[in-house]
Design a protein around this motif. Structure first.
Motif, PDB file in Angstrom:
ATOM      1  N   THR A 510       0.852  -1.186   0.000  1.00 43.35           N
ATOM      2  CA  THR A 510       0.000   0.000   0.000  1.00 43.35           C
ATOM      3  C   THR A 510       0.885   1.233   0.000  1.00 43.35           C
ATOM      4  N   GLU A 511       0.549   2.194  -0.835  1.00 43.65           N
ATOM      5  CA  GLU A 511       1.411   3.362  -1.040  1.00 43.65           C
ATOM      6  C   GLU A 511       1.598   4.173   0.238  1.00 43.65           C
ATOM      7  N   GLU A 512       0.519   4.329   1.016  1.00 44.73           N
ATOM      8  CA  GLU A 512       0.582   5.172   2.208  1.00 44.73           C
ATOM      9  C   GLU A 512       0.898   4.388   3.479  1.00 44.73           C
ATOM     10  N   GLY A 513       0.956   3.062   3.381  1.00 45.35           N
ATOM     11  CA  GLY A 513       1.159   2.287   4.595  1.00 45.35           C
ATOM     12  C   GLY A 513      -0.110   2.241   5.424  1.00 45.35           C
ATOM     13  N   CYS A 514       0.030   1.853   6.677  1.00 44.31           N
ATOM     14  CA  CYS A 514      -1.135   1.754   7.561  1.00 44.31           C
ATOM     15  C   CYS A 514      -0.762   2.242   8.956  1.00 44.31           C
ATOM     16  N   SER A 515      -1.752   2.258   9.818  1.00 43.61           N
ATOM     17  CA  SER A 515      -1.527   2.775  11.169  1.00 43.61           C
ATOM     18  C   SER A 515      -0.658   1.854  12.005  1.00 43.61           C
ATOM     19  N   LYS A 516      -0.396   0.643  11.505  1.00 46.82           N
ATOM     20  CA  LYS A 516       0.498  -0.259  12.235  1.00 46.82           C
ATOM     21  C   LYS A 516       1.942  -0.084  11.789  1.00 46.82           C
ATOM     22  N   CYS A 517       2.154  -0.062  10.460  1.00 44.23           N
ATOM     23  CA  CYS A 517       3.538  -0.019   9.986  1.00 44.23           C
ATOM     24  C   CYS A 517       4.139   1.377  10.054  1.00 44.23           C
ATOM     25  N   LYS A 518       3.341   2.416   9.861  1.00 46.42           N
ATOM     26  CA  LYS A 518       3.897   3.771   9.878  1.00 46.42           C
ATOM     27  C   LYS A 518       4.496   4.129  11.242  1.00 46.42           C
ATOM     28  N   PRO A 519       3.780   3.893  12.345  1.00 45.40           N
ATOM     29  CA  PRO A 519       4.408   4.135  13.646  1.00 45.40           C
ATOM     30  C   PRO A 519       5.621   3.232  13.889  1.00 45.40           C
ATOM     31  N   ALA A 520       5.527   1.972  13.416  1.00 46.60           N
ATOM     32  CA  ALA A 520       6.647   1.046  13.614  1.00 46.60           C
ATOM     33  C   ALA A 520       7.877   1.510  12.839  1.00 46.60           C
ATOM     34  N   LEU A 521       7.684   1.880  11.567  1.00 39.51           N
ATOM     35  CA  LEU A 521       8.813   2.366  10.765  1.00 39.51           C
ATOM     36  C   LEU A 521       9.378   3.657  11.343  1.00 39.51           C
ATOM     37  N   ASN A 522       8.507   4.522  11.792  1.00 38.23           N
ATOM     38  CA  ASN A 522       8.960   5.766  12.423  1.00 38.23           C
ATOM     39  C   ASN A 522       9.849   5.457  13.627  1.00 38.23           C
ATOM     40  N   TYR A 523       9.446   4.453  14.413  1.00 35.68           N
ATOM     41  CA  TYR A 523      10.247   4.060  15.574  1.00 35.68           C
ATOM     42  C   TYR A 523      11.574   3.448  15.148  1.00 35.68           C
ATOM     43  N   TYR A 524      11.546   2.481  14.207  1.00 33.02           N
ATOM     44  CA  TYR A 524      12.777   1.791  13.807  1.00 33.02           C
ATOM     45  C   TYR A 524      13.785   2.768  13.186  1.00 33.02           C
ATOM     46  N   LEU A 525      13.313   3.691  12.364  1.00 29.73           N
ATOM     47  CA  LEU A 525      14.215   4.672  11.751  1.00 29.73           C
ATOM     48  C   LEU A 525      14.848   5.562  12.813  1.00 29.73           C
ATOM     49  N   GLY A 526      14.051   6.006  13.776  1.00 30.15           N
ATOM     50  CA  GLY A 526      14.587   6.839  14.852  1.00 30.15           C
ATOM     51  C   GLY A 526      15.525   6.098  15.764  1.00 30.15           C
ATOM     52  N   MET A 527      15.243   4.818  15.985  1.00 35.80           N
ATOM     53  CA  MET A 527      16.108   4.007  16.850  1.00 35.80           C
ATOM     54  C   MET A 527      17.457   3.753  16.182  1.00 35.80           C
ATOM     55  N   TYR A 533      17.668  11.211  11.964  1.00 37.47           N
ATOM     56  CA  TYR A 533      16.281  11.020  11.561  1.00 37.47           C
ATOM     57  C   TYR A 533      15.377  12.083  12.180  1.00 37.47           C
ATOM     58  N   LYS A 534      14.494  12.673  11.384  1.00 35.47           N
ATOM     59  CA  LYS A 534      13.512  13.629  11.875  1.00 35.47           C
ATOM     60  C   LYS A 534      12.196  12.895  12.083  1.00 35.47           C
TER      61      LYS A 534
END
Length: 805
Positions: A510-527, A533-534
């Motif tokens: 899915t182009e926009e992702g979902c409410s599960k993967c977007k927070p997870a990716l945001n966390y993994y990138l920041g970690m 990472y912003k």
């Protein structure tokens, strides 16, 4: 007004659930006293088979912890049995000569196992299968002996047999009928179940009537009426239960099979009620959980003075997983000469379905192997539907979602635990739940037999829509087939730097992702790259974006931070002024030693935070929430350490840290552990000259006692050890995995071995400090207010309010 005295006899599932309902309806009306014959808090008796099988600890099946009784001001007397009720003086007397008065009395004495009156039934090695003590006896026998016989081929007997097989025993199941579970299944389904269980190693002796248990002091075998004998070192009787109504009968309370009650669960004696397996309503005694919970709800209304039509009885349904095999039945299960049936029989796939029809209406069903239509059939039977309504239903995968949409909020989804559709939908919205496991942890739906998991999954899909994760175990969400470890490795190896890039490069579905993967990716990138990472605020859950927790009525709760639970008069005045100005519905002291402002309107959030001028307590965060402290050595005569000072240091040190899930800490000044470190993600306990650090605790639904990570001498070492532990958790755990689940999954020994490497220990602390340096330079609330997403949400909310006026 003086509180009334409410006494509950029986600390089981039905009685305590009724008390929970009373507390919801009228929390301040009663002083509550509970007597329980077993020395445990309330536990899930349905899951005793899992304890026996070795899958579950006793603590895991506890429904209400010791702390729950204390928090609700309930006086519990565990291991104490009521022996007499004086209905004229309105008192109860126990086996410890305790006498307690009551204004309202609830009898929830449950049932007792029926023990066949066989010669030799008093020998050592003969037991029922009803409570924790029975489980312990069976486990001890399995350690010494090898051959078991279970008398009874119903659900309880089969669960006992499965547990004993897991314990390494050879098991014969003796049953008087010619097929299994004849009360829940028809002959075809019963025979199919037998074949499946024989593959698992059970041996069945059907149409056998037991005559005598043979042996000297201990059981050595079982003799049947036809003269045949089988060897046995252990005999388990699982032939049924009967209402435990002896106390009521002795006390002059009318009894038939059970304690006779009306639609409001009142007995014929004033101020005496009965609920659960001991109660007889309209000549029916119920043994399944869902009817008992329904009884408790109606009885609670009556006791609290709320008008209702009362309990009207239940159409019984059984949805179970018997040793891994799905079965379901409801209503009528055997046809007579006037009954028509709709049948599906697929021997190859092991599927059998039968729907019974009388005078054109559905009256019952038996399902084996594929039970996903069970709840739909129960709903149709309850409303007296014609068979055409079932036959005309869409049988595609979307049918389950259509059925979910048609269900009323009060309809039961999980019969084992009495969980309704409305409860689950509210939990999904309030807690941001996205998986069946999360729903289970939050509401207990599917916690017991697991038969309702498909329905819970459908409910998640209906509620979340495109955001629902269809591939929960294999990938981080339904947008990708990649696992957590694969995603993290791809980010590192390809140098990916933002969410959209990850989705594009890794070919997200899915182009926009979902409410599960977007927070997870945001966390993994920041970690992975904290300094570069912003943080993408719009990818966070709504509670995190708004810095407030949404409530069931659409309002929000605001929790300012109070370091270590310490505040001052200036901050208290700010809170009071804001509460008055914005008409806050309630100010509540939380379990984390803070003040929660409940009932805040969404459009007021920016102004409230501005006027408070206090940091957020992050009650919504996937990060550090609180550091609970006791008063410490400065005030407490038992204290050996400055718990408040250390707690404040730790809270300020790790404030703003992003972690896979919420993190709660505590610091206690002595081994009395008043800050409850044994159920915290990190719990520090002060001793003379040293500190103990405990990790992986959880005080929630999946209660877990924290384990000792290490002992250190100084406060600096406490903070370093905590930093290294949390950083390893950040780097290794799955997003939305609590420390309790992570520690259990990877093992404390493994974590200790990682942290014992000095080089690794130092590197973990360095990476932690790098992450903290980034997050603590930010003003998260100001950034959230300036966020385009939040402003758009607020503007939309204001427009709706203006339009309504």
């Amino acid at each position: 007004m003086e509180k009334q005295k409410l006494v509950l006899i029986g600390n089981g599932m039905a009685g305590v659930r009724a008390v929970e309902e009373i507390l919801k309806l009228s929390p301040d009306q009663f002083d509550i006293t509970v007597f329980g014959s077993e020395p445990y808090p309330n536990y899930d008796r349905i899951q005793l088979s899992k304890v026996l099988q070795g899958d579950t600890e006793i603590s895991d099946i506890t429904l209400n912890s010791w702390e729950w009784y204390e928090e609700n001001n309930i006086l519990l007397y565990p291991g104490e049995t009521v022996t007499a009720v004086d209905t004229e003086k309105q008192t109860v007397t126990t086996d410890k000569d305790r006498q307690v008065p009551y204004d309202k009395l609830i009898m929830a004495t449950g049932s007792v196992p029926f023990m066949l009156p066989l010669p030799g039934a008093d020998k050592e090695g003969v037991t029922a299968f009803r409570d924790i003590k029975d489980c312990e006896q069976m486990i001890e026998s399995a350690e010494q002996y090898k051959k078991a016989v279970v008398i009874g081929g119903g659900l309880l007997g089969l669960e006992a047999a499965r547990g004993l097989l897991n314990l390494g025993m050879e098991v014969d199941v003796v049953h008087i009928a010619d097929f299994l579970m004849e009360r829940q299944l028809d002959r075809t389904a019963g025979k199919m179940l037998q074949k499946e269980l024989e593959k698992q190693g059970m041996n069945f002796l059907l149409e056998k009537q037991s005559q005598e248990i043979i042996g000297e002091d201990r059981v050595e075998g079982l003799r049947f009426k036809d003269g045949e004998e089988v060897e046995a070192d252990l005999v388990v009787m699982a032939v049924g239960i009967r209402p435990n109504a002896a106390l009521a009968s002795q006390s002059g309370i009318p009894v038939n099979r059970g304690i006779i009650v009306n639609d409001h669960l009142e007995t014929e004696i004033l101020n005496v009620y009965a609920v659960g397996e001991c109660a007889e309503h309209r000549e029916m005694v119920y043994g399944l959980v869902a009817p008992l919970y329904q009884q408790g709800q109606e009885m609670a209304k009556k006791i609290c003075g709320i008008e209702s039509e009362g309990y009207q009885g239940s159409v019984l349904s059984t949805q179970l997983k018997v040793s891994g095999v799905d079965v379901f039945s409801t209503g009528k299960i055997n046809e007579d000469e006037d009954t028509k049936t709709v049948k599906v029989f697929d021997d190859w796939r092991g599927i059998y379905q039968k729907v019974l029809v009388d005078e054109g209406k559905i009256t019952g069903a038996v399902l084996f192997g594929d039970t996903k239509e069970g709840n739909q059939l129960l709903s149709l039977i309850n409303k007296g539907a014609a068979i055409e309504e079932y036959l005309d239903q869409d049988k595609s995968d979307a049918a389950g979602i259509d059925f979910i949409a048609s269900m009323g909020s009060e309809e039961i989804v999980c019969g084992c635990n009495g969980v309704t559709k409305g409860t689950i939908v509210n939990a999904i919205g309030e807690q941001g739940l996205t998986t069946v496991d999360q729903v289970k942890g939050c509401t207990s739906a599917s916690r017991s037999c697991g038969g309702c998991k498909p329905l819970v999954a459908d409910l998640l899909e209906h509620t979340l829509g495109d955001e629902y994760d269809h591939n929960q175990k294999e990938s981080i969400c339904a947008c990708t087939s990649l696992s957590r470890d694969e995603v993290v490795e791809e980010i590192k190896s390809k140098g990916l730097t933002h969410i959209r890039e990850v989705m594009n490069v890794l070919e997200w579905k899915t182009e926009e992702g979902c409410s599960k993967c977007k927070p997870a990716l945001n966390y993994y990138l920041g970690m992975i790259n904290p300094s570069e990472y912003k943080d993408e605020k719009e990818s966070r859950f709504v509670n995190e974006r708004l810095h407030a927790n949404i409530q069931n009525d659409g309002t929000y709760s605001v929790v300012p931070r109070m370091y270590g639970g310490v505040t001052n008069s200036e901050d208290l005045r700010k809170i009071a002024d804001v509460a008055d100005k914005y008409e806050v519905k309630m100010i509540k002291v939380t379990g984390g030693q803070r003040l929660d402002l409940l009932g805040v309107q969404k459009e007021d959030l920016p102004r409230i935070w501005s006027e408070l001028d206090m940091p957020s307590g992050s009650a919504y965060a996937k990060g550090l929430r609180t550091v609970k402290t006791c008063v410490g050595a400065d005030f407490c005569r038992f204290g050996t350490q400055d718990s408040i000072g250390l707690g404040v240091q730790m809270e300020k040190k790790f404030e703003g840290l992003n972690t896979p899930h919420k993190v709660k800490m505590s610091v206690s000044a002595c081994p009395r552990n008043c800050a409850e470190g044994s159920v915290k993600d990190v719990g520090v306990v002060g001793l003379d000259g040293e500190f103990e650090i405990y990790v992986g605790g959880n005080g929630g639904t999946h209660m877990r006692q924290a384990e000792l990570l290490s002992k250190v001498k100084t406060e600096e070492e406490v903070i370093d050890a905590t930093a290294a532990f949390l950083q390893y958790y950040r780097e290794d755990a799955n997003y939305l995995e609590r420390t309790s689940a992570w520690v259990e999954r990877v093992g404390l020994d493994h974590i200790q071995s990682v942290l014992s490497n000095k080089k690794t220990f130092i590197e973990l602390i360095q990476r932690m400090n790098e992450a903290l340096a980034v997050v603590q330079q930010q003003d998260p609330w100001k950034e959230a207010i300036e966020s385009e997403t939040l402003l758009r949400d607020l503007y939309k909310n204001v427009k709706v309010a203006a339009g309504s006026n």
